[in-house]
Design an enzyme around this catalytic site. Sequence first.
Site, PDB file in Angstrom:
ATOM      1  N   SER A  84       5.536  -2.217  -7.097  1.00 14.65           N
ATOM      2  CA  SER A  84       4.625  -3.155  -6.446  1.00 14.65           C
ATOM      3  C   SER A  84       3.715  -3.896  -7.414  1.00 14.65           C
ATOM      4  CB  SER A  84       3.769  -2.425  -5.414  1.00 14.65           C
ATOM      5  OG  SER A  84       3.027  -1.382  -6.024  1.00 14.65           O
ATOM      6  N   ASP A  99      -6.729  -3.336  -2.669  1.00 15.37           N
ATOM      7  CA  ASP A  99      -6.559  -2.508  -1.469  1.00 15.37           C
ATOM      8  C   ASP A  99      -6.657  -1.011  -1.766  1.00 15.37           C
ATOM      9  OD1 ASP A  99      -4.230  -2.071  -2.856  1.00 15.37           O
ATOM     10  OD2 ASP A  99      -2.882  -2.955  -1.368  1.00 15.37           O
ATOM     11  N   HIS A 105      -3.636  -1.425  -5.437  1.00 15.16           N
ATOM     12  CA  HIS A 105      -3.273  -2.578  -6.252  1.00 15.16           C
ATOM     13  C   HIS A 105      -4.513  -3.382  -6.623  1.00 15.16           C
ATOM     14  CE1 HIS A 105       0.035  -1.642  -3.370  1.00 15.16           C
ATOM     15  NE2 HIS A 105       0.716  -1.597  -4.512  1.00 15.16           N
TER      16      HIS A 105
END
Length: 400
Positions: free
Chosen positions: A39, A369, A372
């Site tokens: 991610s 968040d 990240h």
Amino acid sequence: MASSAAFFLLAVAALHVCCCRGQGRDGGAVAAIYSLGDSITDTGNLAKEAPPGAFETIKHLPYGVTFGRPTGRCSDGLLMIDFLAHDMGLPFLNPYLAKNTSFDHGVNFAVAGATAMDPADQSNRTFSLKLQLRWFKDFMKSTFDTDEGNSKNFFPLITVSQPQCTLCFQRSGILILYVKFVRAEIRKRLQSSLVLVGEIGGNDYNYALFGNKSVSEVEKLIPAVVQTIIDATKEVLDMGASRVIVPGNFPIGCFPSYLTAMASPEQSAYDSAGCLKDLNLFAAKHNAQLQRAVAGLRSSYPDAAIAYADYFNSFLSLLKGAPALGFDENSTHTACCGAGGRYNYDERRMCGVEGTAACADPSAYVSWDGIHMTQAAYKEMSRLIYHGRYLQPQILSFPE
């Protein structure tokens, strides 16, 4: 039947392919970037692959709010890979699973949630490094190798007494050198490209740690995770890559997700930066093993430029200089988007679900968040790594 002279020339040419990998030290322009990872790098693969209802949060605002729309990136905006491409004069990388899009300047194979190792539970559909590497090979073959002839086969080329290549076997006491045939078009493309193998491996540890395994238990995974990353990097180099970057792991003890899940009542559990010592020591152990392995690759592939990207120390540098860089010094460990608590992180109410909210100014926050980073933080990380001293060695040059 080919003459002995012709066979000798073929053997010499093939030996050159095997032992003289990568011709990227001349500082030539990078024509394309190919990226594997999770991610931290995914520009939309998971969002395009996930069925309706799954991972809905990253498909909708506030994800992408700074960019102006959700893109499948796990941030409010752009990622390090985006800033790297921009600084190299290239377009942003499109995700491999995108349809009707251009891959002229590279492809992003990274998938959010991906692991380095294949999951032990095969029913758990995880986009491992092995799968991404297969995508990478399939893409290179379909795009730059339209000849289905010899590209699938191994064939004997020459007998050797002191083999320098690992693709050898013994028959009747004679060592036979075998080389996989790689089309010249693929090698030529990769020799003018940059390949990123990661960041990956973080999720192998995340899943284990959040699955209630102790740090000491999860440490046992490090050698296998590192070897998986190195094996994938070898395959990329064997295909002809001349510039490769292998990033390490972050100091995960500084992230809101871990600071929340593994909070300790003991002040001694935290360092001067407010991060959990044990988790950062664990990440440092992974990075130390990975760095040693990358150094070994440089010895095995002397004609390739292979760099280690130090995500760990660059992130700590960002934290230390946060106020001067425009970040709120009181929010360096707090998620911009979340549902309250000391670090504004709750794994039961992740950013984007009902009951959560995003901060008014993401650029003042390091964490987006809780897992990240914000676009502003990724931009600074990209500057520190690719333009600074945290790419070891510096193998990139940027256009004026």
